[in-house]
Design a protein around this motif. Structure first.
Motif, PDB file in Angstrom:
ATOM      1  N   SER A  89       9.808   7.104   9.701  1.00 26.34           N
ATOM      2  CA  SER A  89       8.811   6.359   8.941  1.00 26.34           C
ATOM      3  C   SER A  89       7.608   6.937   8.482  1.00 26.34           C
ATOM      4  N   TYR A  90       6.956   5.969   7.538  1.00 29.13           N
ATOM      5  CA  TYR A  90       5.486   6.339   7.071  1.00 29.13           C
ATOM      6  C   TYR A  90       4.726   5.016   6.951  1.00 29.13           C
ATOM      7  N   ALA A  91       3.705   4.968   6.658  1.00 27.89           N
ATOM      8  CA  ALA A  91       2.698   3.731   6.650  1.00 27.89           C
ATOM      9  C   ALA A  91       1.961   3.743   5.299  1.00 27.89           C
ATOM     10  N   ILE A  92       1.799   2.271   4.746  1.00 27.49           N
ATOM     11  CA  ILE A  92       0.910   2.152   3.726  1.00 27.49           C
ATOM     12  C   ILE A  92      -0.025   1.286   4.236  1.00 27.49           C
ATOM     13  N   VAL A  93      -1.421   1.792   3.851  1.00 27.86           N
ATOM     14  CA  VAL A  93      -2.689   0.902   4.509  1.00 27.86           C
ATOM     15  C   VAL A  93      -3.227   0.386   3.214  1.00 27.86           C
ATOM     16  N   THR A  94      -3.540  -0.942   3.124  1.00 29.66           N
ATOM     17  CA  THR A  94      -3.935  -1.441   1.707  1.00 29.66           C
ATOM     18  C   THR A  94      -5.323  -2.111   2.159  1.00 29.66           C
ATOM     19  N   THR A  95      -6.331  -1.631   1.601  1.00 30.89           N
ATOM     20  CA  THR A  95      -7.761  -2.303   1.819  1.00 30.89           C
ATOM     21  C   THR A  95      -7.850  -3.586   1.314  1.00 30.89           C
ATOM     22  N   ARG A  96      -8.581  -4.274   1.953  1.00 29.26           N
ATOM     23  CA  ARG A  96      -8.965  -5.731   1.170  1.00 29.26           C
ATOM     24  C   ARG A  96     -10.279  -5.938   1.417  1.00 29.26           C
ATOM     25  N   ALA A  97     -11.107  -7.029   0.999  1.00 25.41           N
ATOM     26  CA  ALA A  97     -12.724  -7.135   1.081  1.00 25.41           C
ATOM     27  C   ALA A  97     -13.008  -7.253   2.384  1.00 25.41           C
ATOM     28  N   LYS A  98     -14.284  -6.973   2.789  1.00 28.13           N
ATOM     29  CA  LYS A  98     -14.721  -7.179   4.057  1.00 28.13           C
ATOM     30  C   LYS A  98     -14.032  -6.626   5.129  1.00 28.13           C
ATOM     31  N   ARG A  99     -13.747  -5.317   4.852  1.00 27.05           N
ATOM     32  CA  ARG A  99     -13.183  -4.414   5.990  1.00 27.05           C
ATOM     33  C   ARG A  99     -11.936  -4.993   6.508  1.00 27.05           C
ATOM     34  N   THR A 100     -11.070  -5.696   5.564  1.00 29.64           N
ATOM     35  CA  THR A 100      -9.911  -6.264   6.086  1.00 29.64           C
ATOM     36  C   THR A 100      -8.784  -5.175   5.794  1.00 29.64           C
ATOM     37  N   VAL A 101      -7.972  -4.657   6.646  1.00 26.98           N
ATOM     38  CA  VAL A 101      -6.719  -3.912   6.180  1.00 26.98           C
ATOM     39  C   VAL A 101      -5.304  -4.579   6.429  1.00 26.98           C
ATOM     40  N   GLU A 102      -4.382  -4.355   5.503  1.00 29.27           N
ATOM     41  CA  GLU A 102      -3.020  -4.331   5.743  1.00 29.27           C
ATOM     42  C   GLU A 102      -2.199  -3.311   5.933  1.00 29.27           C
ATOM     43  N   VAL A 103      -1.465  -3.178   7.186  1.00 34.32           N
ATOM     44  CA  VAL A 103      -0.446  -1.845   7.288  1.00 34.32           C
ATOM     45  C   VAL A 103       1.078  -2.436   7.394  1.00 34.32           C
ATOM     46  N   ALA A 104       1.695  -1.648   6.672  1.00 34.89           N
ATOM     47  CA  ALA A 104       3.015  -1.734   6.369  1.00 34.89           C
ATOM     48  C   ALA A 104       3.758  -0.339   6.750  1.00 34.89           C
ATOM     49  N   PHE A 105       4.799  -0.604   7.467  1.00 38.43           N
ATOM     50  CA  PHE A 105       5.602   0.819   7.537  1.00 38.43           C
ATOM     51  C   PHE A 105       6.898   0.700   7.001  1.00 38.43           C
ATOM     52  N   TYR A 106       7.445   1.770   6.692  1.00 34.35           N
ATOM     53  CA  TYR A 106       8.569   1.983   5.826  1.00 34.35           C
ATOM     54  C   TYR A 106       9.399   3.341   6.139  1.00 34.35           C
ATOM     55  N   GLU A 107      10.626   3.011   6.080  1.00 35.10           N
ATOM     56  CA  GLU A 107      11.650   4.161   6.171  1.00 35.10           C
ATOM     57  C   GLU A 107      11.539   5.065   5.020  1.00 35.10           C
ATOM     58  N   PRO A 108      11.796   6.250   5.030  1.00 37.50           N
ATOM     59  CA  PRO A 108      11.695   7.235   3.812  1.00 37.50           C
ATOM     60  C   PRO A 108      12.557   6.674   2.517  1.00 37.50           C
ATOM     61  N   ASN A 109      13.288   6.025   2.951  1.00 34.02           N
ATOM     62  CA  ASN A 109      14.070   5.175   1.649  1.00 34.02           C
ATOM     63  C   ASN A 109      13.427   4.018   0.906  1.00 34.02           C
ATOM     64  N   GLY A 110      12.364   3.529   1.310  1.00 40.51           N
ATOM     65  CA  GLY A 110      11.516   2.608   0.973  1.00 40.51           C
ATOM     66  C   GLY A 110      11.727   1.316   1.701  1.00 40.51           C
ATOM     67  N   GLU A 111      12.796   1.018   2.699  1.00 40.55           N
ATOM     68  CA  GLU A 111      13.002   0.129   3.386  1.00 40.55           C
ATOM     69  C   GLU A 111      11.850  -0.543   4.410  1.00 40.55           C
ATOM     70  N   GLU A 112      11.375  -1.445   4.449  1.00 33.88           N
ATOM     71  CA  GLU A 112      10.130  -1.761   5.164  1.00 33.88           C
ATOM     72  C   GLU A 112      10.768  -2.027   6.706  1.00 33.88           C
TER      73      GLU A 112
END
Length: 168
Positions: free
Chosen positions: A135-158
């Motif tokens: 796995s790996y993770a994607i962190v997406t930052t939003r306003a006011k120190r809000t973050v979304e974290v999603a994990f994926y397999e190397p093939n891109g499947e969430e």
């Protein structure tokens, strides 16, 4: 801002490059055990730290500032004995005044909010332990120190059982 967080790729430069190319993030964080020459890492906006299996003389810790209001501590985790407890790592994060700690070493994905500190281990890109998928993770930052974290397999499947939305 989108941040790709990887760890423990253990010399698989091709897979690392494929993931980096597909995700096209603003920042890439590698939490150590890349196990290649530093100049063989993808030529992107990359922050890498040395893991217990790395020979390159990159720093063992780095701090990344995102959107001028969010600080991320990047470390491999072996020096803080993360395989036994996250307490030492949490103390270091508090000492550094960070909002997120990205670490590796255990090869197991983790995303946990502890008070106002997000502890994030993307798992291993190549050699998972205790889970059936790399796995790996994607962190997406939003306003006011809000973050979304999603994990994926190397093939891109969430991997839907990990991640979430957090207010830091």
């Amino acid at each position: 801002m989108r941040i790709l967080v990887v760890s423990d790729s253990h010399g698989n430069q091709q897979l690392l490059s494929e993931v980096v190319g597909r995700e096209a993030c603003d920042e890439v964080i590698h939490c150590g055990d890349f196990c290649t020459d530093e100049n063989a890492l993808p030529a992107v906006n990359l922050t890498a730290v040395r893991g217990n299996c790395d020979w390159e003389l990159v720093p063992e810790e780095r701090t990344v500032v995102i959107d001028e209001e969010m600080r991320i501590l990047v470390t491999h985790g072996h020096r803080y004995h993360v395989e036994r407890s996250l307490l030492m790592l949490r103390y270091r994060a508090q000492e550094m005044g960070v909002h997120i700690v990205c670490f590796g070493h255990t090869h197991r994905p983790l995303c946990m909010l502890n008070s106002d500190l997000l502890l994030l281990n993307p798992g291993s890109l190549t050699q998972p332990r205790g889970v059936r998928y790399p796995s790996y993770a994607i962190v997406t930052t939003r306003a006011k120190r809000t973050v979304e974290v999603a994990f994926y397999e190397p093939n891109g499947e969430e991997i839907v059982e990990h991640g979430g939305r957090f207010q830091l």
